[in-house]
Design a protein around this motif. Structure first.
Motif, mmCIF file in Angstrom:
data_model
loop_
_atom_site.group_PDB
_atom_site.id
_atom_site.type_symbol
_atom_site.label_atom_id
_atom_site.label_comp_id
_atom_site.label_asym_id
_atom_site.label_seq_id
_atom_site.Cartn_x
_atom_site.Cartn_y
_atom_site.Cartn_z
ATOM 1 N N PRO A 26 0.153 6.660 -8.969
ATOM 2 C CA PRO A 26 1.803 7.406 -8.138
ATOM 3 C C PRO A 26 2.779 7.269 -8.994
ATOM 4 O O PRO A 26 3.338 5.759 -9.461
ATOM 5 C CB PRO A 26 1.050 6.109 -6.825
ATOM 6 C CG PRO A 26 0.249 5.687 -7.516
ATOM 7 C CD PRO A 26 -0.250 5.901 -8.666
ATOM 8 N N LEU A 27 3.116 7.811 -9.286
ATOM 9 C CA LEU A 27 4.774 7.674 -10.603
ATOM 10 C C LEU A 27 6.262 9.046 -10.592
ATOM 11 O O LEU A 27 6.681 7.958 -10.863
ATOM 12 C CB LEU A 27 4.062 7.925 -12.311
ATOM 13 C CG LEU A 27 2.611 6.732 -13.119
ATOM 14 C CD1 LEU A 27 2.464 7.612 -14.012
ATOM 15 C CD2 LEU A 27 3.522 5.497 -12.952
ATOM 16 N N GLU A 31 0.856 -1.172 0.114
ATOM 17 C CA GLU A 31 0.169 -0.608 -0.127
ATOM 18 C C GLU A 31 0.897 1.026 -0.148
ATOM 19 O O GLU A 31 2.094 1.231 0.582
ATOM 20 C CB GLU A 31 -0.879 -0.363 1.503
ATOM 21 C CG GLU A 31 -1.946 -1.231 1.090
ATOM 22 C CD GLU A 31 -2.549 -0.887 2.719
ATOM 23 O OE1 GLU A 31 -3.948 0.309 2.296
ATOM 24 O OE2 GLU A 31 -2.618 -1.587 3.136
ATOM 25 N N LEU A 32 0.029 2.164 -0.458
ATOM 26 C CA LEU A 32 0.549 3.861 -0.552
ATOM 27 C C LEU A 32 -0.185 4.762 0.451
ATOM 28 O O LEU A 32 -1.447 4.169 0.534
ATOM 29 C CB LEU A 32 0.562 4.166 -1.793
ATOM 30 C CG LEU A 32 1.489 4.215 -2.648
ATOM 31 C CD1 LEU A 32 1.449 4.722 -4.490
ATOM 32 C CD2 LEU A 32 3.323 3.758 -2.711
ATOM 33 N N LYS A 33 0.616 5.133 1.866
ATOM 34 C CA LYS A 33 0.025 5.945 2.938
ATOM 35 C C LYS A 33 0.640 6.981 2.874
ATOM 36 O O LYS A 33 1.543 6.978 3.131
ATOM 37 C CB LYS A 33 0.429 5.154 4.109
ATOM 38 C CG LYS A 33 -0.441 4.421 3.967
ATOM 39 C CD LYS A 33 -0.702 3.520 5.402
ATOM 40 C CE LYS A 33 -1.362 1.975 5.284
ATOM 41 N NZ LYS A 33 -0.900 1.445 7.147
ATOM 42 N N ASN A 34 -0.175 8.210 2.541
ATOM 43 C CA ASN A 34 0.384 9.632 2.334
ATOM 44 C C ASN A 34 0.933 9.927 3.885
ATOM 45 O O ASN A 34 0.372 10.021 4.937
ATOM 46 C CB ASN A 34 -1.568 10.291 2.648
ATOM 47 C CG ASN A 34 -1.682 10.591 1.124
ATOM 48 O OD1 ASN A 34 -0.601 9.578 0.090
ATOM 49 N ND2 ASN A 34 -2.820 11.152 0.911
ATOM 50 N N VAL A 35 1.885 10.731 3.731
ATOM 51 C CA VAL A 35 2.732 11.434 4.689
ATOM 52 C C VAL A 35 2.887 13.259 5.588
ATOM 53 O O VAL A 35 3.338 13.939 5.915
ATOM 54 C CB VAL A 35 3.785 10.612 5.218
ATOM 55 C CG1 VAL A 35 3.927 8.824 5.957
ATOM 56 C CG2 VAL A 35 4.142 11.010 3.643
ATOM 57 N N GLY A 36 2.453 13.778 3.959
ATOM 58 C CA GLY A 36 2.403 15.355 3.848
ATOM 59 C C GLY A 36 2.238 15.727 2.529
ATOM 60 O O GLY A 36 1.059 14.825 1.878
ATOM 61 N N LYS A 37 1.925 17.036 2.156
ATOM 62 C CA LYS A 37 1.914 17.807 0.964
ATOM 63 C C LYS A 37 2.643 19.277 1.476
ATOM 64 O O LYS A 37 3.171 19.427 2.236
ATOM 65 C CB LYS A 37 0.379 18.428 1.301
ATOM 66 C CG LYS A 37 0.104 19.517 0.268
ATOM 67 C CD LYS A 37 -1.154 19.513 0.058
ATOM 68 C CE LYS A 37 -1.475 20.516 1.104
ATOM 69 N NZ LYS A 37 -2.558 21.125 0.585
#
Length: 593
Positions: A529-530, A490-496
């Motif tokens: 997600p590239l 999985e990919l899990k967001n950690v910020g912007k």
């Protein structure tokens, strides 16, 4: 003077990038106006509806202005959206949509009257009626700059410092005299009047408006810091450099603030201002209470410079993420006061004994500050009678001095500085500050008299999972990037992040992301997600905002990593490892803003 004429000058200011031309345009405008209009023009040129010492606020946001523009123009939501995307600001969009509007009899004085009415109006319906009346009396160009002024986003390339120069030119005064008068008086319109009357020298200090903050220049290593604070001895030439007399302090991970306490003429009055000059007292009521009680019996007004810190029961600073729960709140609950107590760590004294101390050397200011803290600190730890309305909560609230003097030691050697840095980090602080003992306090300046040595930023390789349109000049491009790390499959967001790339890179990426959009929700798009980025950040915080359970503090893009496949980006385990390695990691229950 009509506001349309003023707007024409603003348009010319926006069209030229030359500082001297801007100054000349403003000086010519101010010189030909009567004093009352010149005073208003100066404050509006600086992008402010009211003087800094005037606590009124318009409290009008973009949504209400958009509604007013829509009603006046008859534009559809689609037309409004398209106009905004075309220009990146509502004022320019309104100019397009109101192009067919004719007439306009609005004056500078009329704007002042309308702003006063807006500041006192209660509720969106009342404010909308006033806005419609104001914009109805404006030409399309005047409406453009009225909206920009109300939103605090003039975009003419004019800073207040340039307005100060223009006032000096228009009134044949010295720029330094204008700036000094404004610093102590705090009201740009009043300074215009004084400049015209030739009475700038008569300006006297007015408490309860923020002075500019002196800033520190960053250094990357102990060696660089020592090199900046060394002086070569002329004779003999082979003699090693000697260290200037300087002091070393911890650099705290809190909120820089300026605290004003009244004297016998204003007993008990206390106000706190942030670095961006906002009144933040409502976020820290116990500081207001403590200082009000402590200084009510001290017949001396003071202005303290320091850091607001979240404070642990072990009498040491907590990381900024704990303090962040306080920010922007109009009311702080008893529970939050108990869970996240705060202190004011004072490290400088700007005003005392009816005199500004900015021109005194740091060692003299520090000596007076130590004396004031010794007199008042103990009283700031007593339960405040003001808290009796929270009787049961106040009994549980921790009681300790809310005023502390920042420890400082004399800089002696590389070994001492290196040790001080690591000890500060072990205490959970960001690093160390070095300050020349003979340094004067220079508001708004970032010179070499104060240096800050902080930890190196960590970096992560992440993949972009979502993008948003930016704001302002980036309103038409996808410039805000949400990013993730790997957690198994999985990919899990950690910020912007939205800083670090060039305009050319953002333009290219906008086309790329439009071609690789999966879903679109208004201005936000989920994307394939590239694209891999390398991002830097200050630290890792626990956060319920992202599925990862973490968020990066102050992330910024270092570079694009087209060379790295998504399969090789960093993992959630690596994020957890960085979090666990931080001596200043937040408490487990803390969440990112």
């Amino acid at each position: 003077m009509s506001f349309d004429e003023f707007a024409q000058v603003c348009e010319r200011l926006a069209e030229t990038g030359k500082k001297l031309e801007k100054r000349a345009l403003m000086a010519e405008l101010l010189a030909r106006l009567n004093t009352a209009d010149a005073a208003l023009a100066a404050i509006y040129l600086a992008g402010q509806p009211f003087a800094e010492t005037d606590r009124r606020a318009l409290n009008v946001g973009g949504a209400l202005l958009t509604k007013a523009v829509a009603q006046l123009s008859g534009a559809s939501d689609a037309a409004l959206h398209a106009a905004y995307r075309r220009h990146g600001d509502l004022g320019s969009a309104a100019f397009d949509l109101l192009a067919a509007k004719t007439g306009g009899s609005l004056t500078l004085a009329g704007v002042e009257e309308s702003f006063s009415a807006l500041a006192t109006a209660r509720g969106p319906a009342a404010k909308l009626r006033l806005l419609l009346d104001l914009l109805q009396r404006a030409t399309p160009l005047a409406a453009k700059y009225l909206i920009k002024l109300i939103l605090g986003d003039m975009r003419t390339g004019v800073k207040q410092s340039l307005v100060e120069e223009a006032i000096a030119v228009a009134s044949h005064a010295e720029v330094a005299a204008v700036r000094r008068a404004l610093m102590v008086n705090g009201s740009l319109p009043e300074v215009v009047v004084m400049a015209r009357a030739g009475t700038l020298a008569d300006a006297r200090m007015r408490l309860f408006h923020p002075l500019g903050f002196m800033l520190a220049s960053p250094v990357d290593s102990v060696e660089e810091a020592l090199a900046r604070f060394s002086e070569a001895i002329a004779e003999p030439p082979e003699q090693e450099a000697t260290l200037r007399h300087a002091q070393v302090e911890d650099k705290y991970d809190g909120m820089r603030a300026q605290l004003h306490c009244g004297d016998a003429s204003q007993p008990g009055r206390v106000e706190i201002f942030s670095r961006n000059r906002e009144d933040i007292g409502s976020s820290f009521p116990e500081l207001i209470e403590a200082f009000s009680e402590a200084f009510a019996g001290i017949d001396e007004a003071v202005i303290l410079d320091g850091e607001i810190l979240a404070w642990s029961p072990r009498q040491q600073a907590l990381p900024f993420s704990a303090l962040q729960q306080r920010l922007g709140r109009k009311r702080v609950s008893a529970e939050l006061r108990r869970q996240v107590p705060v202190v004011f760590m004072a490290f400088d004294l700007l005003y005392a004994g009816d005199a500004l101390l900015l021109d005194q050397p740091l060692h003299a200011r520090r000596q007076r500050l130590a004396h004031i803290v010794a007199r008042a600190a103990a009283s700031t730890g007593k339960p405040s009678p003001r808290a009796q309305g929270m009787l049961f909560a106040s009994a549980e609230e921790p009681h300790f001095p809310r005023l502390l003097l920042a420890p400082a030691t004399r800089l002696e050697s590389k070994e001492q500085l290196d040790r001080a840095y690591h000890e500060a980090r072990a205490r959970g602080n960001e690093g160390v500050m070095l300050k020349a003992a003979d340094s004067l306090y220079q508001p708004g300046r970032r010179g070499l008299a104060w240096l800050k040595l902080k930890r190196q930023l960590a970096t992560l390789d992440v993949v972009v999972t979502g993008v948003e349109f930016g704001h302002g000049r980036r309103a038409g491009v996808l410039s805000d990037y949400t990013f993730a790390v790997r957690d198994g499959d999985e990919l899990k967001n950690v910020g912007k992040a939205y800083s670090g790339l060039t305009d050319a890179e953002i333009n290219d990426l906008t086309l790329f992301f439009k071609q690789h959009t999966l879903e679109e929700f208004g201005g936000f798009r989920t994307v394939e997600p590239l694209l891999v980025l390398e991002v830097a950040f200050n630290n890792v915080m626990r956060s319920s905002r992202h599925a990862s359970g973490f968020a990066l503090r102050f992330p910024r893009i270092l570079r694009l990593r087209q060379d790295k496949p998504v399969s090789e980006i960093d993992t959630l385990a690596r994020v957890e490892e960085i979090y666990a390695s931080q001596p200043d990691k937040p408490q487990e229950e803390a969440t990112a803003g």
